[in-house]
Design an enzyme around this catalytic site. Structure first.
Site, mmCIF file in Angstrom:
data_model
loop_
_atom_site.group_PDB
_atom_site.id
_atom_site.type_symbol
_atom_site.label_atom_id
_atom_site.label_comp_id
_atom_site.label_asym_id
_atom_site.label_seq_id
_atom_site.Cartn_x
_atom_site.Cartn_y
_atom_site.Cartn_z
ATOM 1 N N SER A 100 -9.539 -0.493 7.051
ATOM 2 C CA SER A 100 -9.198 -0.198 5.786
ATOM 3 C C SER A 100 -8.650 -1.717 5.314
ATOM 4 O O SER A 100 -8.363 -1.559 4.062
ATOM 5 C CB SER A 100 -8.163 0.699 6.036
ATOM 6 O OG SER A 100 -8.622 2.102 6.069
ATOM 7 N N LYS A 103 0.836 -1.155 0.108
ATOM 8 C CA LYS A 103 -0.060 0.042 0.132
ATOM 9 C C LYS A 103 0.636 1.071 0.002
ATOM 10 O O LYS A 103 1.984 1.310 0.591
ATOM 11 C CB LYS A 103 -0.933 0.012 1.281
ATOM 12 C CG LYS A 103 -1.909 1.072 1.248
ATOM 13 C CD LYS A 103 -2.798 0.660 2.748
ATOM 14 C CE LYS A 103 -3.947 2.051 2.581
ATOM 15 N NZ LYS A 103 -4.812 1.690 3.794
ATOM 16 N N SER A 117 -9.410 1.334 2.873
ATOM 17 C CA SER A 117 -8.450 2.365 2.042
ATOM 18 C C SER A 117 -7.698 1.427 1.508
ATOM 19 O O SER A 117 -6.731 1.984 0.417
ATOM 20 C CB SER A 117 -7.714 3.542 2.923
ATOM 21 O OG SER A 117 -7.009 2.872 3.918
#
Length: 590
Positions: free
Chosen positions: A174, A76, A150
């Site tokens: 997330s 990420k 996310s």
């Protein structure tokens, strides 16, 4: 291009049998990533020059020398990879780190290969995957739905066959929400056991590195390899021994919580899928216990109230002020609330949270785990565009409270909606129960979808230990307080297997029994099984006077549990009271 099985076991077998090399694999994955570019999952895909030193280093080693040899993983883009820009989905904020985040460096040292940096909701603020200038991440299965966020790109990298696993972050769900929406396992570890050094903060005190995998046992392996104390991370915590290695998880007799009155946000299919998952846990030996979820929901609502958004503002509020046009309007709207929070308001909210945590801890006391939906109802991309904050908030209904309350959680697949959209449940429990939850998720997955390949695990273990008592520690007797003051709870009253003799030991201010296993002439003895925190075992053991100690005792149903045993020397002058069937029977006769 032929589909490649990126499961850990399949890749390891391919490498050992020389059917594949990491260099050939990475070339194919780059080609596949180009073909899937319209999912907008990568912000930066590593090119051949960036991969070359990693591949050269790996080519000096053999597959059996490194536990993660050649396993591709995505990162990420709020987690640092040395020499590659970290953007947090905000180009104006980008910087190029000189070193990798601690967890990334460890994975590479164990043989894993980074594929690139993945898309996310800007500054990791969102649960849907649409809040990024690098493009909207749509669902891997049903186009009109979001990927979830996310950690949107990380989930897609695994779901679309571009990585064996991926790193995300999880502050409010997330990692768990995109896992549920893409038929993956999303592990949110206990806060601090996986280092967040080199992770761009969203809420520094709450952030966790999330693991996104296809199977729970793969996540269990990764967690065992990465849960390490890191001196560079002030929030790092030591992982206790019972949580250090993969375990079998739920099985035998266990108790699990479920919401007494779950909220489904109008989804008619989710209750049916949840009931199916509940029935599967019950078939594994679980007893469902309905718990009031009001305090959990109250805690969840605190996360995006102004006092707690102040921590997000502390992390990247300077960017909002310095270059407001570079930050998405919805992020401004959420994080801007933290700009003028007073210290008094923050402390008031923290006090409220502590009261709620005490209430929630009481609700799950004596339970092995709790099962909830991961999401109640998923909005479509169109619904998210129309009402971005409301729909995002609905996605976090069952996830927002987890880090605030310091719990461990694993999101695991539990079926599909009629339109093909994946749906899942979350298993959560006290801090440091991660491996038990992962083992339980593996058992649930096998019950719902069929068995997975065999994996090596240790015996069932969690943060709770069971103690078999046969004498003065029985309920209501003089030494029972030694259990009660350590928070122990009575699990069952039963008998031992018919292989023991019971003695009343000589001497002592409080009479005590000694239970001894024999080859012949034994009997079943009345016992109780108590459960207490594993961390309390040490102090409990030091309080046991000779000739007694803790060892293994077999129960009537064949189980072996930890319990009181007696040294042979302690039988000098002891009275054989086996015929009374137990300590209470002997005391009543006296």
């Amino acid at each position: 291009m032929n589909e490649i099985d990126l499961s850990f076991d399949a890749l390891r077998a391919a490498y050992r049998q020389q059917r594949l090399t990491p260099r050939a694999l990475m070339a194919q994955l780059r080609e596949r990533a180009a073909a899937l570019a319209d999912y907008h999952l990568y912000i930066h895909l590593l090119d051949e020059a960036e991969l070359e030193p990693l591949l050269l280093a790996l080519e000096q080693r053999k597959p059996e020398e490194l536990p993660l040899y050649g396993l591709p993983f995505a990162i990420k883009d709020n987690i640092d990879l040395a020499g590659i820009p970290t953007t947090a989905a905000c180009p104006a904020y980008a910087y190029t780190p000189g070193e990798s985040a601690s967890v990334v460096a460890r994975l590479i040292s164990l043989g894993a290969l980074p594929t690139g940096k993945t898309n996310l909701d800007q500054f990791a603020t969102g649960l849907n995957g649409t809040r990024s200038p690098y493009g909207v991440c749509r669902n891997s299965r049903v186009d009109e739905y979001p990927s979830g966020g996310s950690s949107s790109g990380s989930a897609l990298a695994v779901a679309l066959g571009l990585a064996s696993f991926a790193l995300g972050t999880d502050t409010a769900g997330s990692g768990r929400i995109p896992a549920a929406l893409n038929h993956l396992v999303g592990t949110k570890p206990t806060r601090g056991i996986v280092s967040t050094h080199g992770v761009l903060p969203a809420c520094r005190s709450l952030d966790c590195v999330a693991l996104l995998t296809r199977h729970a046992r793969e996540a269990a392996e990764l967690l065992a390899l990465t849960a390490r104390v890191d001196e560079a991370d002030a929030y790092s915590r030591r992982n206790p021994a019972w949580n250090a290695a993969p375990v079998a998880g739920a099985g035998g007799a266990f108790r699990f919580g479920v919401p007494a009155a779950p909220e489904w946000l109008g989804c008619a299919e989710a209750p049916l899928l949840f009931a199916r998952a509940r029935a599967a846990l019950e078939a594994l030996g679980g007893t469902a216990v309905a718990i009031d979820f009001a305090p959990f929901m109250a805690a969840a609502r605190l996360l995006y109230e102004a006092p707690f958004t102040a921590e997000r503002y502390a992390a990247f509020g300077d960017m909002l002020e310095r270059d407001p046009q570079a930050v998405l309007p919805v992020i401004h709207q959420i994080v801007g609330k933290g700009r003028d929070v007073s210290a008094a308001a923050l402390y008031q909210t923290q006090h409220r949270l502590q009261a709620l945590k005490a209430e929630c801890d009481r609700a799950i006391e004596g339970l092995d785990l709790v099962m909830t939906p991961t999401y109640a109802r998923a909005p479509t991309l169109a619904e998210l565009e129309a009402e971005p904050i409301l729909r995002n908030s609905e996605l976090g209904l069952y996830t927002n409270f987890m880090n605030l309350l310091d719990y461990a959680a694993v999101a695991t697949p539990a079926g599909f909606l009629a339109n093909g959209l994946p749906w899942g449940v979350t298993l959560f429990g006290r801090a440091f129960t991660d491996q038990y939850l992962l083992g339980s998720a593996a058992s649930l997955h096998a019950a719902l979808f069929g068995p997975m390949p065999a994996a090596t695990t240790t015996a069932i273990a969690s943060d709770r230990a069971r103690i078999v008592v046969c004498g003065a520690h029985l309920q209501g007797l003089p030494l029972n307080h030694q259990l009660l003051t350590r928070g122990a709870t009575l699990i069952e009253k039963t008998r031992s297997s018919p292989d023991y003799r019971l003695y009343a030991l000589a001497g002592g201010a409080i009479r005590r029994p000694g239970m001894v296993r024999v080859d012949q002439g034994g009997a079943a003895i009345e016992v109780e099984v108590w459960e207490l925190a594993s961390a309390e075992i040490g102090s409990f053991l030091t309080g046991i006077a000779a000739p007694l100690g803790l060892g293994k005792v077999q129960l009537a149903d064949g189980r072996w549990e930890t319990g009181f045993i007696c040294e042979g020397v302690g039988l000098n002058g002891a009275e054989d009271i086996t015929a009374f069937g137990g300590w209470r029977g002997w005391m009543a006769a006296k």
